[in-house]
Design an enzyme around this catalytic site. Structure first.
Site, PDB file in Angstrom:
ATOM      1  N   LYS A   1      10.244 -22.609  -6.662  1.00  0.00           N
ATOM      2  CA  LYS A   1       9.863 -23.856  -5.969  1.00  0.00           C
ATOM      3  C   LYS A   1       8.745 -24.578  -6.705  1.00  0.00           C
ATOM      4  CE  LYS A   1       6.952 -23.860  -2.227  1.00  0.00           C
ATOM      5  NZ  LYS A   1       5.852 -24.844  -2.184  1.00  0.00           N
ATOM      6  N   ASN A   2       7.655 -23.848  -6.951  1.00  0.00           N
ATOM      7  CA  ASN A   2       6.465 -24.518  -7.490  1.00  0.00           C
ATOM      8  C   ASN A   2       6.574 -24.844  -8.981  1.00  0.00           C
ATOM      9  OD1 ASN A   2       5.399 -24.566  -4.962  1.00  0.00           O
ATOM     10  ND2 ASN A   2       4.079 -22.771  -5.228  1.00  0.00           N
TER      11      ASN A   2
ATOM     12  N   CYS B   1       1.536 -27.352   3.393  1.00  0.00           N
ATOM     13  CA  CYS B   1       1.068 -26.373   4.376  1.00  0.00           C
ATOM     14  C   CYS B   1      -0.370 -26.673   4.777  1.00  0.00           C
ATOM     15  CB  CYS B   1       1.148 -24.963   3.797  1.00  0.00           C
ATOM     16  SG  CYS B   1       2.831 -24.403   3.555  1.00  0.00           S
TER      17      CYS B   1
ATOM     18  N   ARG C   1      -7.672 -29.515   1.890  1.00  0.00           N
ATOM     19  CA  ARG C   1      -7.092 -29.247   0.562  1.00  0.00           C
ATOM     20  C   ARG C   1      -7.445 -30.428  -0.344  1.00  0.00           C
ATOM     21  NH1 ARG C   1      -0.991 -26.994   1.024  1.00  0.00           N
ATOM     22  NH2 ARG C   1      -1.377 -26.397  -1.137  1.00  0.00           N
ATOM     23  N   PRO C   2      -8.628 -30.375  -0.945  1.00  0.00           N
ATOM     24  CA  PRO C   2      -9.089 -31.528  -1.715  1.00  0.00           C
ATOM     25  C   PRO C   2      -8.284 -31.746  -2.992  1.00  0.00           C
ATOM     26  CG  PRO C   2     -10.600 -29.682  -1.982  1.00  0.00           C
ATOM     27  CD  PRO C   2      -9.574 -29.250  -0.984  1.00  0.00           C
ATOM     28  N   ILE C   3      -8.325 -32.980  -3.502  1.00  0.00           N
ATOM     29  CA  ILE C   3      -7.715 -33.250  -4.809  1.00  0.00           C
ATOM     30  C   ILE C   3      -8.747 -33.894  -5.745  1.00  0.00           C
ATOM     31  CG2 ILE C   3      -5.295 -33.356  -4.065  1.00  0.00           C
ATOM     32  CD1 ILE C   3      -5.579 -36.441  -4.200  1.00  0.00           C
ATOM     33  N   ASP C   4     -10.026 -33.559  -5.478  1.00  0.00           N
ATOM     34  CA  ASP C   4     -11.102 -34.146  -6.286  1.00  0.00           C
ATOM     35  C   ASP C   4     -10.976 -33.802  -7.773  1.00  0.00           C
ATOM     36  OD1 ASP C   4     -11.745 -31.512  -5.118  1.00  0.00           O
ATOM     37  OD2 ASP C   4     -13.518 -31.628  -6.381  1.00  0.00           O
ATOM     38  N   GLN C   5     -10.464 -32.607  -8.084  1.00  0.00           N
ATOM     39  CA  GLN C   5     -10.354 -32.219  -9.500  1.00  0.00           C
ATOM     40  C   GLN C   5      -9.248 -33.018 -10.206  1.00  0.00           C
ATOM     41  OE1 GLN C   5     -12.674 -30.055 -10.976  1.00  0.00           O
ATOM     42  NE2 GLN C   5     -13.551 -30.458  -8.962  1.00  0.00           N
TER      43      GLN C   5
ATOM     44  N   ARG D   1       3.398 -31.194  -0.400  1.00  0.00           N
ATOM     45  CA  ARG D   1       2.213 -31.195  -1.248  1.00  0.00           C
ATOM     46  C   ARG D   1       2.552 -31.736  -2.639  1.00  0.00           C
ATOM     47  NH1 ARG D   1      -2.709 -31.452   0.007  1.00  0.00           N
ATOM     48  NH2 ARG D   1      -4.087 -30.872  -1.665  1.00  0.00           N
TER      49      ARG D   1
ATOM     50  N   ASP E   1      -0.028 -16.919  -2.294  1.00  0.00           N
ATOM     51  CA  ASP E   1       1.273 -17.168  -1.656  1.00  0.00           C
ATOM     52  C   ASP E   1       1.968 -15.878  -1.208  1.00  0.00           C
ATOM     53  OD1 ASP E   1       0.833 -19.819  -2.073  1.00  0.00           O
ATOM     54  OD2 ASP E   1       2.209 -20.022  -3.766  1.00  0.00           O
TER      55      ASP E   1
ATOM     56  N   ILE F   1      -8.725 -18.104  -2.159  1.00  0.00           N
ATOM     57  CA  ILE F   1      -8.208 -19.425  -2.549  1.00  0.00           C
ATOM     58  C   ILE F   1      -8.146 -20.387  -1.358  1.00  0.00           C
ATOM     59  CG2 ILE F   1      -6.313 -20.654  -3.719  1.00  0.00           C
ATOM     60  CD1 ILE F   1      -7.187 -18.435  -5.541  1.00  0.00           C
TER      61      ILE F   1
ATOM     62  N   ARG G   1      11.537 -24.822   3.673  1.00  0.00           N
ATOM     63  CA  ARG G   1      10.900 -25.638   2.627  1.00  0.00           C
ATOM     64  C   ARG G   1      10.913 -24.895   1.298  1.00  0.00           C
ATOM     65  NH1 ARG G   1       5.132 -26.871   3.562  1.00  0.00           N
ATOM     66  NH2 ARG G   1       5.526 -27.569   1.468  1.00  0.00           N
TER      67      ARG G   1
END
Ligand code: EPU
Length: 428
Positions: free
Chosen positions: A22-23, A117, A122-126, A93, A306, A328, A397
């Site tokens: 999936k990922n 999920c 769940r930041p996306i600052d990076q 996501r 996971d 994590i 999913r």
């Protein structure tokens, strides 16, 4: 509403074939935006996150053709940047990969804030820090992320403060056609990072070092179409390895890369489970009572977050007290569901303290997220009695034909349709 119903207590025996990851599949599908020409992607898992991603691409103007159940042909020539429907973007996501892909293709991106999920914040600052380093200006407005590199993207040095899978892939996508060289330091090393790099390199990109913590990307002008097969899903494989262990059964799990499973194999062996590895399969057999273990989730090659809810189920079945630390994510919402089955679990910050061996029995539980849902299935398979799991769309999913694969190895498991009013009444 659909539910999964399991009559547990049957040791699983037989062979399971693992689907594509999936990922790995999701970023590669979105990476097709960067390619001039047709891409044929093979070993794509038949899961709803893939179908939503393909729906997004199609609604943006891409030509999407399923050549068979697991092979898709994509041509993004006529795609319109900034046109991803927000209702679909919010369903997963991985839609954040549109940011890197749109930036790389058009020099600007406009994408709704992603879903996925629920593990709290769940930041996306990076990701944003990396896009900015490449020369983009990023703003957030009304639930959308807007990024624009007025003078085009320029290669840069990006040092992540957190090891981030999504961030690493997003910067790879943005940088692959930027002018000059990009170096990503403290990069994630997951096998799917290597998969994305291999896909892009097959299309003519120049990416070196994927799989290490330093990735170097020399920007190229164009990428050409290719045929590419997604790697096997190590989390799907790990889930069935744990199902074999939980039920005291024996499963041969085909189409895996055993190296990717090492952290999972090591923990199963510590619990007293036999794992035999060969080139592309593992055989997992459990005949003894499971031993307690301690687990801390870490970025690859550490034990994957996971697999955290799934290993919690084994800890519930083992003798003694196990400690499970997730470094994590804040991912313990499912604990309440296991408690309904009789599990003894206390949460102390990022650690679950699990007293194994308490009597467990089937119950009505919910898939609170994708991997938590898989854990409910493992628990239901292992313990005597009937377990009913609702919200199974979350499991679908990310697991390709979970019910069919488990039935084929002897599980008494089925999917049923419950009219919403009835399921509501039962929950009241
Ligand atoms: N983080 C930041 N800032 C960022 C990005 C991440 O602080 O900008 C933090 C996160 O809060 C987290 C850590 O860094 O504490 C790692 O997050 P990462 O970015 O690696 O996770 P992700 O990209 O959001 C992907 C997978 C997840 C998987 C994680 C970790 C996809 C679509 N999602 O999420 O998959 O758990 O990597 O391996 O690839 C799943 O499949 O069940 C799933 C949740």
């Amino acid at each position: 509403m659909e539910k999964i119903v399991i009559n547990g207590g049957i040791p699983l025996r037989g062979t399971i074939d693992i689907s594509g990851m999936k990922n790995g599949a999701l970023p590669i599908l979105f990476a097709s935006l960067l390619v001039d020409g047709r891409c044929v992607i093979e070993n794509v898992p038949a899961i709803s996150d893939v179908y939503i991603s393909l729906d997004i691409l199609q609604r943006m103007g891409a030509s999407v053709r399923m050549l068979d159940k697991n092979t898709v042909e994509l041509d993004t020539q006529n795609i319109r940047g900034g046109s991803a429907p927000i209702d679909l973007v919010r369903k997963l996501r991985a839609s954040y990969y549109l940011l890197g892909s749109e930036l790389g293709r058009f020099g600007r991106a406009y994408v709704g804030y992603p879903g996925g999920c629920d593990f709290g914040v769940r930041p996306i600052d990076q990701h944003i820090k990396g896009f900015e380093a490449l020369g983009a200006e990023v703003t957030l407005e009304g639930g959308y992320i807007k990024a624009e590199a007025v003078d085009g993207l320029m290669g840069a040095h990006v040092f992540f403060d957190e090891v981030t899978v999504g961030g690493t892939m997003n910067i790879m996508l943005a940088a692959v056609k930027a002018k000059g060289c990009t170096v990503i330091e403290n990069a994630a090393r997951e096998p799917h990072i290597v998969d994305l790099a291999n896909f892009l390199n097959t299309c003519g990109a120049v990416i070196r070092g994927a799989g290490t913590d330093t990735i170097r990307i020399r920007g190229v002008e164009t990428l050409h179409g290719c045929t590419y097969a997604i790697i096997p899903d190590m989390i799907e494989a790990g889930t069935y390895m744990m199902a074999a262990a939980a039920t005291g059964g024996t499963l041969r799990i085909n189409n895996v890369i055993p190296k990717h499973l090492e952290s999972i194999t090591a923990k199963l062996e510590e619990m007293g489970v036999d794992v035999v590895e060969d080139d592309d399969y593992v055989i997992v057999s459990a005949s003894k009572k499971l031993r307690k273990i301690n687990v801390k989730t870490l970025p690859y090659p550490g034990f994957p977050t996971d697999m955290q809810p799934q290993v919690a189920v084994l800890m519930c079945l083992a003798g003694g007290v196990s400690f499970l630390n997730d470094s994590i994510f804040d991912r313990f919402k499912y604990v309440e569901q296991l408690q309904r089955m009789g599990a003894s679990i206390k949460i102390d910050g990022k650690t679950a303290i699990i007293e194994g061996g308490t009597p467990l029995s089937g119950a009505q539980v919910s898939a609170v997220d994708l991997r938590a849902g898989a854990a409910m299935v493992i628990a239901g398979l292992a313990i005597d009695g009937k377990t009913e799991i609702d919200n199974i769309y979350r499991i679908e999913r990310g697991y390709d034909d979970l019910v069919g694969k488990l039935r084929a190895v002897g599980a008494d498991i089925k999917k049923i349709n419950v009219p919403d009013a009835v399921s509501f009444g039962m929950m009241a």
